[in-house]
Design a protein around this motif. Structure first.
Motif, PDB file in Angstrom:
ATOM      1  N   UNK A  15       0.816  -1.208   0.000  1.00 45.06           N
ATOM      2  CA  UNK A  15       0.000   0.000   0.000  1.00 45.06           C
ATOM      3  C   UNK A  15       0.847   1.255   0.000  1.00 45.06           C
ATOM      4  N   UNK A  16       1.990   1.214   0.674  1.00 46.17           N
ATOM      5  CA  UNK A  16       2.911   2.350   0.659  1.00 46.17           C
ATOM      6  C   UNK A  16       3.413   2.583  -0.766  1.00 46.17           C
ATOM      7  N   UNK A  17       3.805   1.511  -1.430  1.00 44.96           N
ATOM      8  CA  UNK A  17       4.296   1.612  -2.801  1.00 44.96           C
ATOM      9  C   UNK A  17       3.218   2.185  -3.712  1.00 44.96           C
ATOM     10  N   UNK A  18       2.001   1.674  -3.595  1.00 47.13           N
ATOM     11  CA  UNK A  18       0.918   2.131  -4.467  1.00 47.13           C
ATOM     12  C   UNK A  18       0.602   3.605  -4.223  1.00 47.13           C
ATOM     13  N   UNK A  19       0.444   4.005  -2.954  1.00 46.22           N
ATOM     14  CA  UNK A  19       0.091   5.390  -2.644  1.00 46.22           C
ATOM     15  C   UNK A  19       1.152   6.361  -3.139  1.00 46.22           C
ATOM     16  N   UNK A  20       2.407   5.933  -3.082  1.00 49.20           N
ATOM     17  CA  UNK A  20       3.512   6.830  -3.415  1.00 49.20           C
ATOM     18  C   UNK A  20       3.778   6.916  -4.908  1.00 49.20           C
ATOM     19  N   UNK A  21       3.470   5.864  -5.653  1.00 48.47           N
ATOM     20  CA  UNK A  21       3.909   5.811  -7.054  1.00 48.47           C
ATOM     21  C   UNK A  21       2.791   5.810  -8.083  1.00 48.47           C
ATOM     22  N   UNK A  54      15.248  -5.152  -3.754  1.00 46.02           N
ATOM     23  CA  UNK A  54      13.862  -5.570  -4.007  1.00 46.02           C
ATOM     24  C   UNK A  54      13.007  -5.511  -2.748  1.00 46.02           C
ATOM     25  N   UNK A  55      11.726  -5.192  -2.903  1.00 43.83           N
ATOM     26  CA  UNK A  55      10.814  -5.198  -1.754  1.00 43.83           C
ATOM     27  C   UNK A  55      10.774  -6.576  -1.106  1.00 43.83           C
ATOM     28  N   UNK A  56      10.614  -6.578   0.199  1.00 42.50           N
ATOM     29  CA  UNK A  56      10.601  -7.831   0.936  1.00 42.50           C
ATOM     30  C   UNK A  56       9.349  -8.642   0.613  1.00 42.50           C
ATOM     31  N   UNK A  57       9.511  -9.974   0.657  1.00 45.83           N
ATOM     32  CA  UNK A  57       8.374 -10.879   0.509  1.00 45.83           C
ATOM     33  C   UNK A  57       7.641 -10.722  -0.807  1.00 45.83           C
ATOM     34  N   UNK A  58       6.316 -10.966  -0.766  1.00 42.81           N
ATOM     35  CA  UNK A  58       5.541 -10.892  -1.998  1.00 42.81           C
ATOM     36  C   UNK A  58       5.168  -9.458  -2.363  1.00 42.81           C
ATOM     37  N   UNK A  59       5.709  -8.475  -1.633  1.00 39.77           N
ATOM     38  CA  UNK A  59       5.530  -7.082  -2.034  1.00 39.77           C
ATOM     39  C   UNK A  59       6.297  -6.800  -3.329  1.00 39.77           C
ATOM     40  N   UNK A  60       7.164  -7.733  -3.724  1.00 38.57           N
ATOM     41  CA  UNK A  60       7.881  -7.570  -4.988  1.00 38.57           C
ATOM     42  C   UNK A  60       6.904  -7.492  -6.158  1.00 38.57           C
ATOM     43  N   UNK A  61       5.766  -8.185  -6.019  1.00 36.40           N
ATOM     44  CA  UNK A  61       4.737  -8.109  -7.048  1.00 36.40           C
ATOM     45  C   UNK A  61       4.163  -6.701  -7.121  1.00 36.40           C
ATOM     46  N   UNK A  62       4.037  -6.045  -5.970  1.00 38.73           N
ATOM     47  CA  UNK A  62       3.549  -4.666  -5.932  1.00 38.73           C
ATOM     48  C   UNK A  62       4.516  -3.734  -6.651  1.00 38.73           C
ATOM     49  N   UNK A  63       5.803  -4.005  -6.524  1.00 31.71           N
ATOM     50  CA  UNK A  63       6.802  -3.197  -7.214  1.00 31.71           C
ATOM     51  C   UNK A  63       6.666  -3.352  -8.725  1.00 31.71           C
ATOM     52  N   UNK A  64       6.482  -4.595  -9.181  1.00 32.35           N
ATOM     53  CA  UNK A  64       6.294  -4.838 -10.617  1.00 32.35           C
ATOM     54  C   UNK A  64       5.048  -4.122 -11.119  1.00 32.35           C
ATOM     55  N   UNK A  65       3.977  -4.208 -10.322  1.00 23.07           N
ATOM     56  CA  UNK A  65       2.733  -3.548 -10.724  1.00 23.07           C
ATOM     57  C   UNK A  65       2.882  -2.037 -10.757  1.00 23.07           C
ATOM     58  N   UNK A  66       3.642  -1.498  -9.802  1.00 27.49           N
ATOM     59  CA  UNK A  66       3.823  -0.044  -9.767  1.00 27.49           C
ATOM     60  C   UNK A  66       4.590   0.438 -10.996  1.00 27.49           C
ATOM     61  N   UNK A  67       5.586  -0.332 -11.430  1.00 24.57           N
ATOM     62  CA  UNK A  67       6.332   0.046 -12.626  1.00 24.57           C
ATOM     63  C   UNK A  67       5.442  -0.028 -13.869  1.00 24.57           C
ATOM     64  N   UNK A  68       4.600  -1.033 -13.922  1.00 27.89           N
ATOM     65  CA  UNK A  68       3.679  -1.167 -15.055  1.00 27.89           C
ATOM     66  C   UNK A  68       2.705   0.011 -15.091  1.00 27.89           C
TER      67      UNK A  68
END
Length: 218
Positions: free
Chosen positions: A143-149, A169-183
């Motif tokens: 949620x931090x990644x999404x709100x910020x990016x 890389x973001x810890x745990x399965x938050x790595x998927x959130x990072x991929x989604x944020x870049x997309x």
């Protein structure tokens, strides 16, 4: 309507909200719940440190959760970068911001352009600590990644994020959130390239004029 008018700085709306805020701050006159969101946010946006500190104090004193949330969200409307920077740094200080409130804090910063800019710079500079501290809760980090990016739309910022995630890389399965944020950022950039110039020219052509004949930026 009042909130929308104040957001684009319609003088009558801003003056009304500022007056309500000053009466509350100086004389402790109660603010109607219907106006609270806009009055607090305008008071903070057009105020300085004294107004900010007063709202922060009241937010900590009130026992009504909804009032606390409105006040805490309004604090992110400040136009003083140093106040915003201090506020978001408090996300790392549980004595200031409880862990369960960190998610909300980042969402507050997503509301204004300056807030989004400060939040992004904070994430870029404090990513190691953010990842370490909040990585234990992948949903929170997501949620931090999404709100910020989610509203980023420039190639420069995209490259900053891409490098950040690659190097740490973001810890745990938050790595998927990072991929989604870049997309999502790529999508935003593409949208801007397709539409920015057209919308800018339309607004420029159809903007009203003020009493002195200039372009009405509202």
């Amino acid at each position: 309507m009042l909130e929308a008018a104040a957001l684009i700085d319609v003088p009558a709306a801003v003056n009304f909200a500022k007056g309500q805020f000053q009466n509350w701050m100086e004389f402790n006159l109660r603010i109607s719940p219907d106006y609270a969101v806009v009055v607090y946010s305008v008071g903070i946006r057009h105020g300085g440190q004294a107004e900010w500190e007063y709202v922060w104090k009241k937010a900590k004193e009130t026992k009504v959760a909804s009032e606390t949330e409105v006040m805490m969200s309004s604090l992110a409307h400040s136009q003083e970068p140093w106040l915003l920077w201090r506020y978001i740094r408090w996300s790392l200080d549980t004595g200031k911001i409880r862990m369960q409130d960190v998610r909300n804090l980042f969402s507050y910063f997503a509301v204004t352009p300056l807030g989004r800019s400060v939040a992004l710079q904070f994430m870029l500079t404090e990513w190691d600590e953010i990842n370490k501290r909040f990585g234990m809760d992948a949903y929170l980090l997501r949620d931090i990644i999404y709100a910020t990016t989610s509203l980023i739309n420039t190639d420069f910022e995209y490259k900053q994020l891409e490098r950040l995630y690659r190097e740490n890389p973001p810890a745990g399965f938050a790595s998927k959130a990072a991929e989604n944020s870049l997309a999502l950022v790529r999508s935003n950039i593409y949208w801007m390239k397709l539409n920015h110039d057209t919308i800018y020219e339309w607004l420029k052509k159809n903007a009203g004029t003020d009493s002195e004949g200039g372009i009405n930026r509202n």
